[in-house]
Design a protein around this motif. Structure first.
Motif, mmCIF file in Angstrom:
data_model
loop_
_atom_site.group_PDB
_atom_site.id
_atom_site.type_symbol
_atom_site.label_atom_id
_atom_site.label_comp_id
_atom_site.label_asym_id
_atom_site.label_seq_id
_atom_site.Cartn_x
_atom_site.Cartn_y
_atom_site.Cartn_z
ATOM 1 N N LEU A 9 0.833 -1.216 0.000
ATOM 2 C CA LEU A 9 0.000 0.000 0.000
ATOM 3 C C LEU A 9 0.864 1.261 0.000
ATOM 4 C CD1 LEU A 9 -2.847 -0.964 2.473
ATOM 5 C CD2 LEU A 9 -3.100 -0.394 0.048
ATOM 6 N N ILE A 10 1.914 1.253 0.793
ATOM 7 C CA ILE A 10 2.818 2.404 0.853
ATOM 8 C C ILE A 10 3.530 2.596 -0.484
ATOM 9 C CG2 ILE A 10 4.928 3.281 1.928
ATOM 10 C CD1 ILE A 10 3.917 1.969 4.551
ATOM 11 N N ALA A 11 4.002 1.491 -1.071
ATOM 12 C CA ALA A 11 4.685 1.578 -2.368
ATOM 13 C C ALA A 11 3.735 2.059 -3.462
ATOM 14 C CB ALA A 11 5.278 0.222 -2.735
ATOM 15 N N GLY A 12 2.508 1.565 -3.456
ATOM 16 C CA GLY A 12 1.521 2.012 -4.435
ATOM 17 C C GLY A 12 1.200 3.490 -4.283
ATOM 18 N N ALA A 13 1.062 3.936 -3.041
ATOM 19 C CA ALA A 13 0.800 5.354 -2.790
ATOM 20 C C ALA A 13 1.983 6.209 -3.234
ATOM 21 C CB ALA A 13 0.507 5.579 -1.311
ATOM 22 N N ALA A 14 3.199 5.702 -3.038
ATOM 23 C CA ALA A 14 4.386 6.448 -3.461
ATOM 24 C C ALA A 14 4.418 6.605 -4.985
ATOM 25 C CB ALA A 14 5.653 5.748 -2.973
ATOM 26 N N PHE A 15 4.103 5.535 -5.714
ATOM 27 C CA PHE A 15 4.072 5.624 -7.164
ATOM 28 C C PHE A 15 2.999 6.597 -7.645
ATOM 29 C CE2 PHE A 15 6.760 1.900 -7.476
ATOM 30 C CZ PHE A 15 7.380 2.059 -8.706
ATOM 31 N N LEU A 16 1.816 6.538 -7.037
ATOM 32 C CA LEU A 16 0.743 7.445 -7.443
ATOM 33 C C LEU A 16 1.075 8.894 -7.103
ATOM 34 C CD1 LEU A 16 -2.337 5.273 -6.431
ATOM 35 C CD2 LEU A 16 -1.518 5.765 -8.740
ATOM 36 N N LEU A 17 1.697 9.110 -5.965
ATOM 37 C CA LEU A 17 2.103 10.456 -5.583
ATOM 38 C C LEU A 17 3.180 10.977 -6.528
ATOM 39 C CD1 LEU A 17 1.708 12.680 -3.449
ATOM 40 C CD2 LEU A 17 3.553 11.619 -2.161
ATOM 41 N N TRP A 18 4.131 10.114 -6.872
ATOM 42 C CA TRP A 18 5.196 10.481 -7.806
ATOM 43 C C TRP A 18 4.619 10.878 -9.164
ATOM 44 C CZ3 TRP A 18 8.831 6.337 -10.259
ATOM 45 C CH2 TRP A 18 9.826 6.964 -10.998
ATOM 46 N N ALA A 19 3.643 10.122 -9.649
ATOM 47 C CA ALA A 19 3.022 10.439 -10.935
ATOM 48 C C ALA A 19 2.240 11.751 -10.858
ATOM 49 C CB ALA A 19 2.100 9.305 -11.373
ATOM 50 N N LYS A 20 1.672 12.038 -9.704
ATOM 51 C CA LYS A 20 0.895 13.272 -9.535
ATOM 52 C C LYS A 20 1.807 14.495 -9.426
ATOM 53 C CE LYS A 20 -2.985 15.387 -8.288
ATOM 54 N NZ LYS A 20 -4.120 15.554 -9.145
ATOM 55 N N ILE A 21 2.911 14.357 -8.663
ATOM 56 C CA ILE A 21 3.810 15.490 -8.436
ATOM 57 C C ILE A 21 4.625 15.817 -9.681
ATOM 58 C CG2 ILE A 21 5.854 16.223 -7.150
ATOM 59 C CD1 ILE A 21 4.713 14.795 -4.729
ATOM 60 N N ARG A 22 5.156 14.792 -10.359
ATOM 61 C CA ARG A 22 6.019 15.003 -11.524
ATOM 62 C C ARG A 22 5.440 14.309 -12.748
ATOM 63 N NH1 ARG A 22 12.045 15.971 -10.541
ATOM 64 N NH2 ARG A 22 11.805 15.718 -12.762
ATOM 65 N N PRO A 23 4.409 14.910 -13.377
ATOM 66 C CA PRO A 23 3.810 14.277 -14.552
ATOM 67 C C PRO A 23 4.777 14.276 -15.743
ATOM 68 C CG PRO A 23 2.882 16.451 -14.209
ATOM 69 C CD PRO A 23 3.787 16.173 -13.039
ATOM 70 N N VAL A 24 4.528 13.356 -16.666
ATOM 71 C CA VAL A 24 5.349 13.253 -17.869
ATOM 72 C C VAL A 24 4.983 14.396 -18.809
ATOM 73 C CG1 VAL A 24 5.859 11.831 -19.883
ATOM 74 C CG2 VAL A 24 5.527 10.775 -17.659
ATOM 75 N N LYS A 25 5.993 15.090 -19.299
ATOM 76 C CA LYS A 25 5.770 16.173 -20.251
ATOM 77 C C LYS A 25 6.232 15.706 -21.623
ATOM 78 C CE LYS A 25 6.332 19.651 -16.730
ATOM 79 N NZ LYS A 25 7.129 20.718 -16.189
ATOM 80 N N VAL A 26 5.303 15.631 -22.548
ATOM 81 C CA VAL A 26 5.608 15.167 -23.893
ATOM 82 C C VAL A 26 6.026 16.379 -24.728
ATOM 83 C CG1 VAL A 26 4.692 14.019 -25.944
ATOM 84 C CG2 VAL A 26 3.911 13.346 -23.658
ATOM 85 N N PRO A 27 7.236 16.346 -25.319
ATOM 86 C CA PRO A 27 7.663 17.488 -26.142
ATOM 87 C C PRO A 27 6.848 17.547 -27.434
ATOM 88 C CG PRO A 27 9.266 15.720 -26.273
ATOM 89 C CD PRO A 27 8.247 15.317 -25.251
#
Length: 72
Positions: free
Chosen positions: A40-58
């Motif tokens: 649960l902690i690892a899943g929350a970390a991945f979701l938080l990471w995706a929310k904080i630093r989204p992928v920017k497509v050039p």
């Protein structure tokens, strides 16, 4: 679509399932509860990471109808 979102959701889902299974089994399944909490902690970390630093497509450079690059 970001792969971190999919990984985070799957880890969180497996964490919920494992935690519930461990709690239902009782004291004999302490490892299941702890592993579920860690997932649960690892899943929350991945979701938080995706929310904080989204992928920017050039953006790709624009092309004219003739196939040549436009001059600015």
């Amino acid at each position: 679509m970001d792969i971190r979102t999919v990984i985070g959701e799957l880890l969180a889902l497996y964490g919920v399932i494992l935690t519930i299974t461990g709690l239902i089994k009782g004291a004999d399944a302490r490892a299941d509860v702890w592993a579920g909490i860690c997932l649960l902690i690892a899943g929350a970390a991945f979701l938080l990471w995706a929310k904080i630093r989204p992928v920017k497509v050039p953006e790709a450079p624009r092309q004219a109808d003739s196939g040549q690059l436009e001059e600015s």
